[in-house]
Design a protein around this motif. Structure first.
Motif, mmCIF file in Angstrom:
data_model
loop_
_atom_site.group_PDB
_atom_site.id
_atom_site.type_symbol
_atom_site.label_atom_id
_atom_site.label_comp_id
_atom_site.label_asym_id
_atom_site.label_seq_id
_atom_site.Cartn_x
_atom_site.Cartn_y
_atom_site.Cartn_z
ATOM 1 N N ILE A 171 -2.888 0.011 -12.419
ATOM 2 C CA ILE A 171 -3.412 -0.611 -13.641
ATOM 3 C C ILE A 171 -2.276 -1.209 -14.452
ATOM 4 C CG2 ILE A 171 -4.492 -0.122 -15.874
ATOM 5 C CD1 ILE A 171 -6.279 1.897 -14.486
ATOM 6 N N ILE A 188 -3.413 11.068 -9.995
ATOM 7 C CA ILE A 188 -4.050 10.175 -10.973
ATOM 8 C C ILE A 188 -3.040 9.151 -11.489
ATOM 9 C CG2 ILE A 188 -5.068 10.072 -13.280
ATOM 10 C CD1 ILE A 188 -6.368 12.791 -12.685
ATOM 11 N N LEU A 232 -1.837 6.860 -8.242
ATOM 12 C CA LEU A 232 -2.853 6.098 -7.514
ATOM 13 C C LEU A 232 -3.744 5.249 -8.409
ATOM 14 C CD1 LEU A 232 -4.045 8.815 -4.958
ATOM 15 C CD2 LEU A 232 -2.337 7.021 -4.607
ATOM 16 N N ILE A 233 -3.857 5.610 -9.679
ATOM 17 C CA ILE A 233 -4.763 4.882 -10.576
ATOM 18 C C ILE A 233 -4.014 4.225 -11.734
ATOM 19 C CG2 ILE A 233 -6.748 5.104 -12.128
ATOM 20 C CD1 ILE A 233 -7.710 7.418 -10.401
ATOM 21 N N SER A 236 -1.764 12.743 -2.220
ATOM 22 C CA SER A 236 -1.926 11.338 -2.618
ATOM 23 C C SER A 236 -2.382 10.481 -1.440
ATOM 24 C CB SER A 236 -0.620 10.781 -3.208
ATOM 25 O OG SER A 236 0.433 10.808 -2.263
ATOM 26 N N SER A 247 -5.889 8.577 -1.545
ATOM 27 C CA SER A 247 -5.775 7.110 -1.515
ATOM 28 C C SER A 247 -6.873 6.471 -0.657
ATOM 29 C CB SER A 247 -4.398 6.688 -0.988
ATOM 30 O OG SER A 247 -4.251 6.998 0.391
ATOM 31 N N LEU A 288 -11.040 1.134 -4.268
ATOM 32 C CA LEU A 288 -11.421 0.869 -5.652
ATOM 33 C C LEU A 288 -10.402 -0.045 -6.340
ATOM 34 C CD1 LEU A 288 -12.599 4.445 -6.748
ATOM 35 C CD2 LEU A 288 -14.010 2.490 -6.076
ATOM 36 N N VAL A 289 -9.134 0.187 -6.048
ATOM 37 C CA VAL A 289 -8.077 -0.673 -6.601
ATOM 38 C C VAL A 289 -8.246 -2.103 -6.106
ATOM 39 C CG1 VAL A 289 -5.600 -1.175 -6.499
ATOM 40 C CG2 VAL A 289 -6.382 1.150 -6.968
ATOM 41 N N GLY A 293 -0.568 0.975 -5.636
ATOM 42 C CA GLY A 293 -1.621 1.975 -5.533
ATOM 43 C C GLY A 293 -1.568 2.794 -4.262
ATOM 44 N N THR A 325 -9.153 5.884 -3.529
ATOM 45 C CA THR A 325 -8.683 5.054 -4.633
ATOM 46 C C THR A 325 -8.269 3.645 -4.216
ATOM 47 O OG1 THR A 325 -6.424 5.934 -4.402
ATOM 48 C CG2 THR A 325 -7.914 7.079 -5.916
#
Length: 221
Positions: A152, A144, A147-148, A203, A207, A213-214, A175, A210
């Motif tokens: 951000i 989390i 990767l997220i 991860s 990924s 989404l990134v 990411g 994620t």
């Protein structure tokens, strides 16, 4: 979540060093072409310096493997990643075109990086208990954060200085999963290569969810 100094430094270093070389570069090339690789190399330089300086110091805390300043600087600049990146940047800056036989060989090698990294990770995890990894809460917390949360933060702070493609490349690279070379790197400092492999493995799997989404929500212009 209480952690020892050794496990805390391992957690921090694995989270800070992303898989820019094996996964980031092919991904950026697919998304943004050759122009995107220019910014990718810049991030790679900084990431490599971070690995061989800050991470090296953190991993050596509490051990007898602490390096002096000269050794840290030598390892930071005299390594295959930094040297090859420098050669590539010089070729770009000077518009040096390699003979086709060499460029084709390098292109073939570049296309195999992701596959080879996955094979390497597989070797390291051959004796691991997959069910144990899947039930490990710490591994999910790691994923989390790396990767997220990390992309951000990269978006928030990088947006103060960058925009457009450079910012998008930075966010996507931040990411990517933990770097595939981390298990062997941390093992040289007496840390758990198996634990690092677990971070890399999980991860990398997550990924796949994620990263799209990134790219969708953080890299919009």
């Amino acid at each position: 979540m209480k952690k020892t100094l050794s496990s805390a430094t391992l957690f921090a270093c694995c989270g800070a060093y992303s898989n820019i070389i094996f996964m980031g570069q092919p991904l950026i090339k697919a998304l943004y072409g050759e122009k995107g690789l220019i910014f990718c190399v810049a991030v790679m330089f900084v990431s490599t310096l971070y690995l061989f300086t800050i991470c090296s110091i953190l991993l050596s805390l509490g051990t007898d493997k602490m390096k002096d300043s000269a050794k840290v600087l030598k390892d930071s600049f005299l390594n295959l990643v930094f040297i090859s990146g420098t050669i590539g940047f010089i070729c770009f800056a000077k518009s040096i075109v390699l003979p086709k036989i060499i460029s084709d060989a390098l292109q073939f090698s570049a296309n195999t990086t992701v596959c080879l990294s996955m094979i390497y990770i597989g070797f390291l995890l051959a004796e691991a208990n997959l069910k144990e990894i899947m039930k490990d809460k710490e591994v999910y917390i790691f994923c989390i954060l790396s990767l997220i949360i990390t992309p951000i933060i990269a978006k928030a702070f990088g947006g103060l200085f960058l925009g457009g493609m450079p910012l998008a490349v930075l966010v996507i690279l931040m990411g990517t999963p933990a770097g595939a070379l981390l298990p062997s790197f941390v093992e040289s400092y007496g840390k758990s290569a198996r634990r690092a492999s677990q971070y890399v493995f999980m991860s990398t799997i997550l990924s796949l969810i994620t990263l799209p989404l990134v790219a969708e929500f953080l890299c919009r212009s």
